[in-house]
Write a protein that holds these residues in place. Structure first.
Motif, PDB file in Angstrom:
ATOM      1  N   GLN A   1      -1.290   0.813  -2.967  1.00 56.99           N
ATOM      2  CA  GLN A   1      -2.382   0.118  -2.294  1.00 56.99           C
ATOM      3  C   GLN A   1      -3.085   1.103  -1.380  1.00 56.99           C
ATOM      4  OE1 GLN A   1      -3.745  -2.434  -2.998  1.00 56.99           O
ATOM      5  NE2 GLN A   1      -4.659  -3.488  -1.285  1.00 56.99           N
ATOM      6  N   GLN A   2      -4.220   1.610  -1.869  1.00 57.19           N
ATOM      7  CA  GLN A   2      -4.940   2.624  -1.100  1.00 57.19           C
ATOM      8  C   GLN A   2      -5.767   1.963  -0.005  1.00 57.19           C
ATOM      9  OE1 GLN A   2      -6.103   6.150  -2.396  1.00 57.19           O
ATOM     10  NE2 GLN A   2      -4.062   6.246  -3.235  1.00 57.19           N
ATOM     11  N   PHE A   3      -5.949   2.645   1.069  1.00 59.16           N
ATOM     12  CA  PHE A   3      -6.782   2.170   2.163  1.00 59.16           C
ATOM     13  C   PHE A   3      -6.462   0.747   2.568  1.00 59.16           C
ATOM     14  CE2 PHE A   3      -9.372   5.784   0.960  1.00 59.16           C
ATOM     15  CZ  PHE A   3      -9.488   6.361   2.195  1.00 59.16           C
TER      16      PHE A   3
ATOM     17  N   THR B   1      -6.404  -2.355   4.453  1.00 58.45           N
ATOM     18  CA  THR B   1      -7.467  -2.833   5.346  1.00 58.45           C
ATOM     19  C   THR B   1      -6.882  -3.666   6.478  1.00 58.45           C
ATOM     20  OG1 THR B   1      -7.791  -4.727   3.925  1.00 58.45           O
ATOM     21  CG2 THR B   1      -9.256  -2.853   3.598  1.00 58.45           C
TER      22      THR B   1
ATOM     23  N   HIS C   1      -5.972   4.751   8.762  1.00 53.48           N
ATOM     24  CA  HIS C   1      -5.779   4.745   7.306  1.00 53.48           C
ATOM     25  C   HIS C   1      -4.303   4.758   6.932  1.00 53.48           C
ATOM     26  CE1 HIS C   1      -9.862   7.013   7.026  1.00 53.48           C
ATOM     27  NE2 HIS C   1      -9.956   5.806   7.522  1.00 53.48           N
TER      28      HIS C   1
ATOM     29  N   VAL D   1      -2.702   8.663   6.008  1.00 57.72           N
ATOM     30  CA  VAL D   1      -3.665   9.655   5.525  1.00 57.72           C
ATOM     31  C   VAL D   1      -4.791   9.881   6.521  1.00 57.72           C
ATOM     32  CG1 VAL D   1      -3.254   9.333   3.083  1.00 57.72           C
ATOM     33  CG2 VAL D   1      -4.813   7.806   4.264  1.00 57.72           C
TER      34      VAL D   1
ATOM     35  N   ARG E   1     -13.476  -1.643   7.210  1.00 56.62           N
ATOM     36  CA  ARG E   1     -12.067  -1.663   6.888  1.00 56.62           C
ATOM     37  C   ARG E   1     -11.202  -2.210   8.025  1.00 56.62           C
ATOM     38  NH1 ARG E   1      -8.352   0.627   8.076  1.00 56.62           N
ATOM     39  NH2 ARG E   1      -9.640   2.033   9.277  1.00 56.62           N
ATOM     40  N   GLU E   2     -11.674  -1.994   9.248  1.00 55.91           N
ATOM     41  CA  GLU E   2     -10.878  -2.421  10.386  1.00 55.91           C
ATOM     42  C   GLU E   2     -10.768  -3.948  10.440  1.00 55.91           C
ATOM     43  OE1 GLU E   2     -11.581  -1.750  14.993  1.00 55.91           O
ATOM     44  OE2 GLU E   2     -11.573   0.131  13.893  1.00 55.91           O
TER      45      GLU E   2
ATOM     46  N   LEU F   1     -12.214  -6.197   7.613  1.00 52.93           N
ATOM     47  CA  LEU F   1     -12.406  -6.920   6.363  1.00 52.93           C
ATOM     48  C   LEU F   1     -11.452  -6.457   5.275  1.00 52.93           C
ATOM     49  CD1 LEU F   1     -16.295  -6.844   6.061  1.00 52.93           C
ATOM     50  CD2 LEU F   1     -14.879  -8.550   7.172  1.00 52.93           C
ATOM     51  N   THR F   2     -11.253  -7.309   4.272  1.00 54.92           N
ATOM     52  CA  THR F   2     -10.455  -6.893   3.131  1.00 54.92           C
ATOM     53  C   THR F   2     -11.342  -6.417   1.985  1.00 54.92           C
ATOM     54  OG1 THR F   2      -8.696  -8.393   3.709  1.00 54.92           O
ATOM     55  CG2 THR F   2      -8.720  -7.624   1.457  1.00 54.92           C
TER      56      THR F   2
ATOM     57  N   ARG G   1     -13.676  -4.583  -0.454  1.00 57.58           N
ATOM     58  CA  ARG G   1     -13.995  -3.163  -0.528  1.00 57.58           C
ATOM     59  C   ARG G   1     -14.841  -2.855  -1.753  1.00 57.58           C
ATOM     60  NH1 ARG G   1      -7.928  -1.675   0.473  1.00 57.58           N
ATOM     61  NH2 ARG G   1      -7.941  -3.060  -1.313  1.00 57.58           N
TER      62      ARG G   1
ATOM     63  N   GLU H   1     -11.261  16.402   2.589  1.00 57.14           N
ATOM     64  CA  GLU H   1     -11.252  14.989   2.215  1.00 57.14           C
ATOM     65  C   GLU H   1     -12.391  14.229   2.910  1.00 57.14           C
ATOM     66  OE1 GLU H   1      -7.549  12.937   3.100  1.00 57.14           O
ATOM     67  OE2 GLU H   1      -8.576  11.053   2.624  1.00 57.14           O
TER      68      GLU H   1
END
Ligand code: SF4
Ligand code: SF4
Ligand code: SF4
Lengths: 441, 248
Positions: free
Chosen positions: A9-11, A13, A18, A38, B41-42, B44-45, B47, B65
Motif C-alpha cells: 500500500q503505497q502512500f 493516506t 509518507h 519514505v 494526502r494528509e 483524504l483517501t 488518489r 525522488e
C-alpha cells in the motif's frame, strides 16, 4: 489454510508524512509485515550544530507542523536545562496551557477527520459531509477555536512565535484571557456530542499486550511537561537517561530489536499515558472514559483513539482551570521577555547539556542539546514519538495479519491502514525515522 | 461550469503549510464549494492521477525522488503554486546547503548515511516553471485566499516587494533594534503583516529577501552588536540558503 497475499500500500493516506505498508504472506505464513517510511530527509540535528541555542526553538518547531508547539516546548526545556535557566511559575503554567491546546487540537483532527471516516465507512471527511455534516462542522469549529487560542497565546499554532527560552515575548491581557475562557467554554459545549460520536464507533477486536511508556511523576497532576520516564513494566528513570531506551535504534542492523525497553517493543502516546496515569485525569475525563468503556490497562492499540478522546476532555477542563486561575490572579506583564539570539545578554548562559521530555499528542518527545559557554550548539538529538512506536506497530501487524487471513486483501489492507492510523503516526518528523526502517531486517 | 480540480502535494516539508488549510475552520467549507479537492494526502483517501487545474506544492526538492515527483506534478497541472517557503525559497531545509551534504548525512545517519542519497536543497522554480508563489513559514492564511482567488480567475498576484519594516511601522511596533536585538525585517519581503514583531519576536526572514536588499548595510547593522560573524551569517542563511544569483 494456505494463501498468498502481497500488499504494498503505497502512500498511506490520512497520516502525517509518507509511509508504505508492506505485507507478504506465503502459503498462509506471514513473511513480512512492515511499515516503510519514505519521507524525504531534512537533517534537522545537523542543521542545529554551530547555531545559537536561542535559534533552536524556531528551527526545531519546523520539524513538524502538527506538533509545532510540542517541539518548541521540548526544545526550550532542553535548552533551559543546558544553560541553567529556571522558568518561573507563570511561564510554566502558560506553557502547560499551550501544550494542552496543541494536544487537544491534534486529537480532534485525528479523531474527527482521520479516524472517523474509516469507522463510518466513508473515504474521507469529504464523504462525511453527506451523512455527518454536523460532525464535520463541529470538528472544524473546535479546531478553529483551539487555533484562535494558540494565536492569542503565541501568535499562531504553526509555528509558535512568542514562546522562547526565558518565557514569552508577549503575554495575554485580561481581555484576551476572557476570550480564551469563552472559547474553551464553547469547546466544552461540543464535548458531549464528541464523546457520543466515539462511543458509537466499533473498533476491531484485537489484543496484544505490550509495554507502555510515558512520563510519570509523584505529584497529583497528569504529567505532560515534566516528570520521569515510566513504563507499565515498572521501569522508572530520569529523563536524562532517555538514551538507554531509545539508543536501541542504532544497534547494528543484524539484530531485530530496536526501541526496546523490557520487551521487543514499547508504545508511547495517548493510550500509554492513559494506561499509566488514568487515575490523575480530570474527573470529567474519567467519566468520559467510563462512558466509552475504556479501562486501564487496555491492550487494544485501536483504542488509542478512545484514549485521545479522554484526553480531549482532560485538556479542555484543565485548560479552563488554568485560565480561571490566571483570571483571578492576573498576569504579571513585566515577565515578558525580549530575547532574539540573546544579543542583549538578557539571559545568562553557561556551558552544559540538557534534555527536554514532553508528552506531545503522539507520545513522549525528547530533545537533547550540548552547548558551549557561548550557547553555541555542539550536538543535538531529537527522538520523536512515532519513531519509538514503529517496532510496536510492526509487532501488532505480525499478530494481526494471521488473525484476519480469512478476509479479502482489501479488508486486510484497510485493517492495517486503520492500525497504523490508530497510532496517529507523524512521519514528517523524519529526523530519526530513516534509521529505523533498515534495522533488523 | 464544472469546478476546477485542485490538489495539494508535499515534498520535504513539515506539512505545516497544508495544516493551515485545515485551520481555516468552517471557512474551508465555503472554499470547498468552489473547488473540487481531489488530492490532499494528509486528509483524504482519494488518489486519482488525472489532470489538475491547480496544484499546490509544499516542500523543497532534496533528492532525485522529489525531483521526479515534482516533474510528474508539473506535467499534469495547468497551474503550479509553490506553497510555503520550503517550496518558494528552500526555507529552513536549505540551511543544509551551508555544509557539505556528506558531512550532514554522516551526522544524522551515521554509517547508514550512504543509504540516503540527498542533493543540494532547491526550491521548485529552480527545476520547473512556477505560476504563483506563496511565501512564508508558514504561509499567511490571508495570502493563501488571495492567491487562490487570483489563480481561479487566472489573474496575476503581486507579491509585495517592500520590507517587513513597512508593515511593522503601520502596526506601531517599537523597533526591535531599540530593544537591542537584531531583526531581519529591513531585508525581508513583506506580506505577513509583520506577524512575528506584532507578537514580540524578531523577524527571522521567513518570506525571503526583498529583490533589492541592501545586504551589506544590513550586515553592518547586525555587526554593530558585536556578534560573531558566523552567527550573523547563520541568521541571514536560516531561510535563504538555496538562493542562486539568478534568483535575486
Ligand atoms: S514553509 Fe515552514 S511551515 Fe511550510 S512546510 Fe516548510 S517548514 Fe513547514
Ligand atoms: S522591528 Fe524589525 S521589522 Fe520592525 S521596524 Fe524594526 S527592523 Fe523593521
Ligand atoms: S515577520 Fe519575518 S519571520 Fe515573521 S512571518 Fe513575517 S517574514 Fe516571516
Amino acid at each position: 489454510m494456505s494463501r498468498n497475499i502481497s500488499i504494498n500500500q503505497q502512500f498511506l493516506t490520512r497520516v502525517e508524512g509518507h509511509g508504505h505498508i508492506v505485507v507478504d504472506v506465503k502459503n498462509g505464513i506471514l513473511q513480512k509485515g512492515e511499515l516503510q517510511i519514505v519521507e524525504a530527509p531534512r537533517f534537522f540535528e545537523a542543521l542545529l550544530q554551530g547555531r545559537s541555542i536561542f535559534e533552536a526553538q524556531h528551527i526545531t518547531s519546523r520539524i513538524c507542523g502538527i506538533c509545532a508547539c510540542g517541539h518548541s516546548l521540548a526544545s526550550i526545556q532542553a535548552a533551559e536545562n543546558a544553560i541553567g535557566f529556571l522558568p518561573g511559575e507563570q511561564t510554566q503554567q502558560l506553557r502547560k496551557l499551550l501544550l494542552l491546546m496543541e494536544n487537544l487540537d491534534s486529537h480532534l483532527l485525528h479523531i474527527y477527520l482521520l479516524v472517523a471516516p474509516d469507522l463510518l465507512g466513508v473515504d474521507s471527511f469529504l464523504g462525511m459531509m453527506q451523512d455527518h455534516a454536523e460532525a464535520v462542522k463541529r470538528a472544524l469549529r473546535m479546531k478553529k477555536q483551539c487555533n484562535t487560542i494558540c494565536d492569542i497565546l503565541v501568535g499562531r499554532h504553526v509555528h509558535p512565535i512568542s514562546c522562547v527560552i526565558g518565557g514569552f515575548t508577549k503575554l495575554p491581557n485580561s481581555r484576551q484571557l476572557e476570550t480564551i475562557q469563552t472559547l474553551l467554554e464553547q469547546i466544552k459545549e461540543d464535548l458531549p456530542p464528541t464523546v457520543e460520536l466515539v462511543r458509537q464507533f466499533s473498533f476491531p477486536d484485537f489484543i496484544r499486550e505490550t509495554e507502555y511508556v510515558a512520563l510519570v511523576n509523584d505529584a497529583a497532576d497528569y504529567p505532560l511537561l515534566s516528570g520521569d520516564i515510566g513504563s507499565s513494566d515498572g521501569v522508572r528513570m530520569a529523563k536524562e537517561d532517555y538514551r538507554s531506551i531509545t539508543n536501541e535504534f542504532v544497534v547494528p542492523h543484524s539484530t531485530a530489536k530496536h526501541a526496546r525497553l523490557s520487551r521487543n517493543a514499547y508504545a508511547v502516546g495517548a493510550l500509554a499515558r492513559f494506561n499509566l496515569n488514568s487515575g490523575k485525569l480530570h474527573p470529567a475525563a474519567q467519566k468520559a472514559a467510563a462512558q466509552i468503556g475504556l479501562r486501564a490497562p487496555c491492550h487494544n492499540p485501536f483504542f488509542n483513539s478512545c484514549a485521545q478522546l479522554v484526553e480531549v476532555v482532560h485538556c479542555t477542563e484543565t485548560a479552563l482551570q488554568i485560565v480561571e486561575r490566571f483570571l483571578a490572579k492576573g498576569i504579571d506583564q513585566s515577565e515578558a521577555v525580549i530575547v532574539g539570539i540573546n544579543e542583549n545578554r538578557s539571559i545568562p548562559v553557561q556551558a552544559g547539556s540538557g534534555v527536554g521530555a514532553v508528552e506531545v499528542p503522539r507520545g513522549t518527545l525528547f530533545h537533547h542539546y550540548d552547548v558551549d559557554a557561548k550557547g553555541i550548539i555542539q550536538k543535538a538529538d531529537c527522538v520523536i514519538p512515532t519513531g519509538q512506536n514503529l517496532q510496536n506497530i510492526e509487532d501488532d501487524m505480525q499478530k494481526l495479519v494471521p488473525e484476519i487471513l480469512h478476509k479479502t486483501d482489501k479488508e486486510i489492507t484497510l485493517a492495517l491502514e486503520m492500525l497504523v492510523r490508530a497510532y496517529d503516526p507523524c512521519i514528517s518528523c523524519s529526523t530519526h525515522f530513516l534509521k529505523i526502517e533498515f534495522i533488523g531486517r | 461550469m464544472s469546478r476546477p480540480t485542485v490538489a495539494f502535494f508535499e515534498l520535504a516539508s513539515c506539512e505545516g503549510c497544508q495544516l493551515q488549510v485545515a485551520n481555516l475552520g468552517e471557512e474551508l467549507l465555503a472554499i470547498l464549494d468552489r473547488i473540487d479537492l481531489v488530492e490532499f494526502r494528509e486528509l483524504l483517501t482519494e488518489r486519482p492521477d488525472g489532470p489538475l487545474d491547480i496544484a499546490f506544492v509544499e516542500g523543497s526538492v532534496v533528492n532525485a525522488e522529489c525531483e521526479a515527483r515534482l516533474h510528474a506534478i508539473r506535467q499534469r497541472s495547468e497551474l503550479l503554486i509553490a506553497y510555503g517557503s520550503c517550496a518558494t525559497i528552500g526555507g529552513v531545509n536549505a540551511m543544509a546547503n551551508g555544509r557539505p551534504i556528506s558531512e550532514i548525512q554522516a551526522e544524522v545517519y551515521g554509517d547508514q548515511a550512504e543509504r540516503f542519497a540527498a542533493a543540494r536543497v532547491r526550491p521548485l522554480h529552480q527545476l520547473v516553471p512556477v505560476d504563483y508563489f506563496i511565501h512564508g513559514c508558514p504561509i499567511y492564511p490571508d495570502e493563501l485566499i488571495k492567491v487562490l482567488k487570483a489563480a481561479l480567475a487566472h489573474l496575476p498576484y503581486n507579491i509585495p516587494d517592500y520590507a517587513v519594516c513597512v508593515e511593522c511601522l503601520l502596526n506601531e511596533n517599537v523597533c526591535m533594534y531599540e530593544k537591542k536585538v537584531t531583526c531581519l525585517g529591513p531585508v525581508t519581503r513583506a506580506g505577513c503583516n509583520a506577524w512575528c514583531i506584532n507578537n514580540g519576536n524578531v523577524c527571522y526572514g521567513c518570506r525571503g529577501l526583498v529583490s533589492n536588499p541592501n545586504r551589506a548595510g544590513a550586515e553592518a547593522v547586525l555587526s554593530r552588536y558585536h556578534l560573531d560573524s558566523r552567527l550573523i551569517a547563520n541568521k541571514m542563511l536560516m531561510y535563504n540558503g538555496a538562493l542562486e544569483p539568478t534568483d535575486e
